[in-house]
Design a protein around this motif. Structure first.
Motif, mmCIF file in Angstrom:
data_model
loop_
_atom_site.group_PDB
_atom_site.id
_atom_site.type_symbol
_atom_site.label_atom_id
_atom_site.label_comp_id
_atom_site.label_asym_id
_atom_site.label_seq_id
_atom_site.Cartn_x
_atom_site.Cartn_y
_atom_site.Cartn_z
ATOM 1 N N SER A 37 -9.179 20.461 4.765
ATOM 2 C CA SER A 37 -10.150 21.494 4.365
ATOM 3 C C SER A 37 -10.079 21.785 2.871
ATOM 4 C CB SER A 37 -9.921 22.772 5.174
ATOM 5 O OG SER A 37 -8.624 23.294 4.930
ATOM 6 N N LEU A 38 -8.884 21.740 2.297
ATOM 7 C CA LEU A 38 -8.768 22.000 0.862
ATOM 8 C C LEU A 38 -9.407 20.871 0.059
ATOM 9 C CD1 LEU A 38 -7.789 23.697 -1.486
ATOM 10 C CD2 LEU A 38 -5.564 22.560 -1.304
ATOM 11 N N LEU A 41 -13.071 21.201 -0.021
ATOM 12 C CA LEU A 41 -13.594 22.157 -1.007
ATOM 13 C C LEU A 41 -13.759 21.498 -2.366
ATOM 14 C CD1 LEU A 41 -11.825 25.596 -0.418
ATOM 15 C CD2 LEU A 41 -14.101 24.862 0.274
ATOM 16 N N ASP A 42 -12.800 20.651 -2.734
ATOM 17 C CA ASP A 42 -12.942 19.913 -3.994
ATOM 18 C C ASP A 42 -14.190 19.037 -3.971
ATOM 19 O OD1 ASP A 42 -10.715 20.885 -5.338
ATOM 20 O OD2 ASP A 42 -9.380 19.370 -4.507
ATOM 21 N N ALA A 44 -16.846 19.498 -2.105
ATOM 22 C CA ALA A 44 -18.031 20.366 -2.111
ATOM 23 C C ALA A 44 -18.355 20.796 -3.544
ATOM 24 C CB ALA A 44 -17.786 21.584 -1.228
ATOM 25 N N VAL A 57 -21.755 25.265 3.267
ATOM 26 C CA VAL A 57 -20.594 24.808 4.043
ATOM 27 C C VAL A 57 -20.186 25.833 5.103
ATOM 28 C CG1 VAL A 57 -18.179 24.107 3.878
ATOM 29 C CG2 VAL A 57 -19.779 23.461 2.075
ATOM 30 N N GLU A 58 -20.248 27.113 4.735
ATOM 31 C CA GLU A 58 -19.862 28.143 5.717
ATOM 32 C C GLU A 58 -20.778 28.107 6.937
ATOM 33 O OE1 GLU A 58 -19.672 31.768 3.211
ATOM 34 O OE2 GLU A 58 -17.690 31.940 4.140
ATOM 35 N N ALA B 75 -6.642 28.887 -3.961
ATOM 36 C CA ALA B 75 -6.597 27.621 -3.214
ATOM 37 C C ALA B 75 -5.988 26.486 -4.026
ATOM 38 C CB ALA B 75 -8.002 27.231 -2.743
ATOM 39 N N ASN B 76 -6.392 26.371 -5.281
ATOM 40 C CA ASN B 76 -5.769 25.329 -6.103
ATOM 41 C C ASN B 76 -6.034 25.569 -7.578
ATOM 42 O OD1 ASN B 76 -8.121 23.979 -7.116
ATOM 43 N ND2 ASN B 76 -8.278 22.727 -5.272
ATOM 44 N N LYS B 78 -6.323 22.782 -10.733
ATOM 45 C CA LYS B 78 -6.186 21.402 -11.189
ATOM 46 C C LYS B 78 -5.741 21.349 -12.645
ATOM 47 C CE LYS B 78 -7.614 19.214 -7.524
ATOM 48 N NZ LYS B 78 -8.957 18.645 -7.442
ATOM 49 N N HIS B 100 -18.540 28.456 -10.896
ATOM 50 C CA HIS B 100 -19.343 27.930 -9.787
ATOM 51 C C HIS B 100 -19.189 28.819 -8.571
ATOM 52 C CE1 HIS B 100 -21.554 25.062 -7.388
ATOM 53 N NE2 HIS B 100 -20.624 25.133 -6.461
ATOM 54 N N SER B 103 -20.288 27.897 -1.333
ATOM 55 C CA SER B 103 -20.411 28.535 -0.031
ATOM 56 C C SER B 103 -19.004 28.697 0.548
ATOM 57 C CB SER B 103 -21.281 27.661 0.880
ATOM 58 O OG SER B 103 -21.227 28.119 2.205
ATOM 59 N N GLY B 104 -18.499 29.940 0.473
ATOM 60 C CA GLY B 104 -17.155 30.193 0.981
ATOM 61 C C GLY B 104 -16.054 29.879 -0.014
ATOM 62 N N TYR B 105 -16.425 29.553 -1.224
ATOM 63 C CA TYR B 105 -15.415 29.283 -2.259
ATOM 64 C C TYR B 105 -16.026 29.553 -3.632
ATOM 65 C CZ TYR B 105 -17.680 24.935 -3.703
ATOM 66 O OH TYR B 105 -18.568 24.016 -4.203
ATOM 67 N N MET B 125 -9.524 27.393 -8.103
ATOM 68 C CA MET B 125 -10.465 27.499 -6.982
ATOM 69 C C MET B 125 -9.943 28.547 -6.008
ATOM 70 S SD MET B 125 -11.775 24.583 -4.299
ATOM 71 C CE MET B 125 -12.933 23.803 -5.407
ATOM 72 N N ARG B 127 -10.723 30.350 -2.072
ATOM 73 C CA ARG B 127 -11.466 30.497 -0.816
ATOM 74 C C ARG B 127 -11.880 31.953 -0.692
ATOM 75 N NH1 ARG B 127 -9.865 26.257 2.951
ATOM 76 N NH2 ARG B 127 -7.907 25.313 2.281
#
Lengths: 94, 153
Positions: A37-38, A41-42, A44, A57-58, B75-76, B78, B100, B103-105, B125, B127
């Motif tokens: 899932s992570l 997200l990258d 997406a 996506v949600e 979440a991360n 980079k 950015h 959707s959900g992030y 990033m 969530r």
């Protein structure tokens, strides 16, 4: 192969350990390519940026989790490319 | 800034919702148990806590943009660059920007500035999920009031 598929395959290979040659239209992102899932997200983020869209996506996840549609509708590479093309077309038409 | 409590920000000084930017201020404390280990005779704010500081500024911006309806979870990252030592007593400005809205992030960029010099920056990033516990939402509301950008009530 479509330009969308080529772009998506390039994004997947650039952001994961998956080789571009292993990415097929029928590849499931999670089951076949091992994308979690992570990592998704990258992808997406990169896809949103590349195509100038916001993939819902949600909404997709909710549809799958509720059992309304199969995950293949969104998370198989060929299906994902069709969703991207539809979002780009809707954006152009708006 | 209270390092032991992960309270990395002292105040939010500006939020521009249309530009999706936030500016915050914080001063590094003169003393903290953190400095006893990091490092003896050469106290420095650990890079991981500078990253946390940028994450918190980004997180409060996202809370403001979602009217506190979604909890941002880191979440991360980079890219995180630590360009200069940050020492006890340093006055810091933290600037965060949403680059950015997914959707959900969300993807954010942030930097910490000391007296006009960028000492670190990062892209992160998050969530965005419904609050998993009412206690967490209450805590975040409380912190929003402490930071001065959420009205009482």
């Amino acid at each position: 192969m479509s330009a969308t598929f080529d772009a998506v395959a390039e994004i997947i290979s650039a952001n994961t350990d998956v080789s571009e040659s292993d990415i097929k239209p029928e590849s499931h992102l999670m089951r076949d390519l091992g994308i979690d899932s992570l990592a998704f997200l990258d992808l997406a983020f990169e896809i949103d940026q590349r195509f100038g869209i916001q993939m819902p996506v949600e909404d997709w996840m909710q549809s799958v989790n509720q059992g309304d549609v199969e995950s293949e509708e969104f998370f198989v590479v060929g299906s994902l490319c069709r969703q991207i093309d539809a979002l780009v077309a809707a954006k152009v038409a708006a | 800034m209270r390092l032991e409590y992960f309270q990395m920000l002292d105040a939010v000084v500006e939020i521009d919702r249309s530009a999706a930017t936030l500016k915050a201020a914080s001063r590094v404390p003169l003393g903290s148990p953190v400095f006893e280990g990091h490092f003896p005779g050469h106290p420095l704010v650990p890079g991981v806590l500078l990253l946390e500081t940028m994450a918190q500024a980004s997180g409060y911006l996202l809370l403001a943009l979602t009217t506190f309806q979604r909890m941002p979870f880191f979440a991360n990252s980079k890219s995180a660059n630590f360009r200069s030592f940050v020492r006890p007593g340093d006055p810091l400005e933290i600037a965060a920007k949403r680059i950015h809205a997914g959707s959900g992030y969300a993807v954010m960029s942030a930097q910490i500035i000391r007296e006009g010099e960028c000492v670190c920056d990062a892209q992160m990033m998050f969530r965005l999920v419904p609050f998993p516990a009412p206690e967490l939402q209450q805590h975040v509301f409380s912190e929003g009031r402490r930071l001065g950008f959420l009205e009482e009530g």
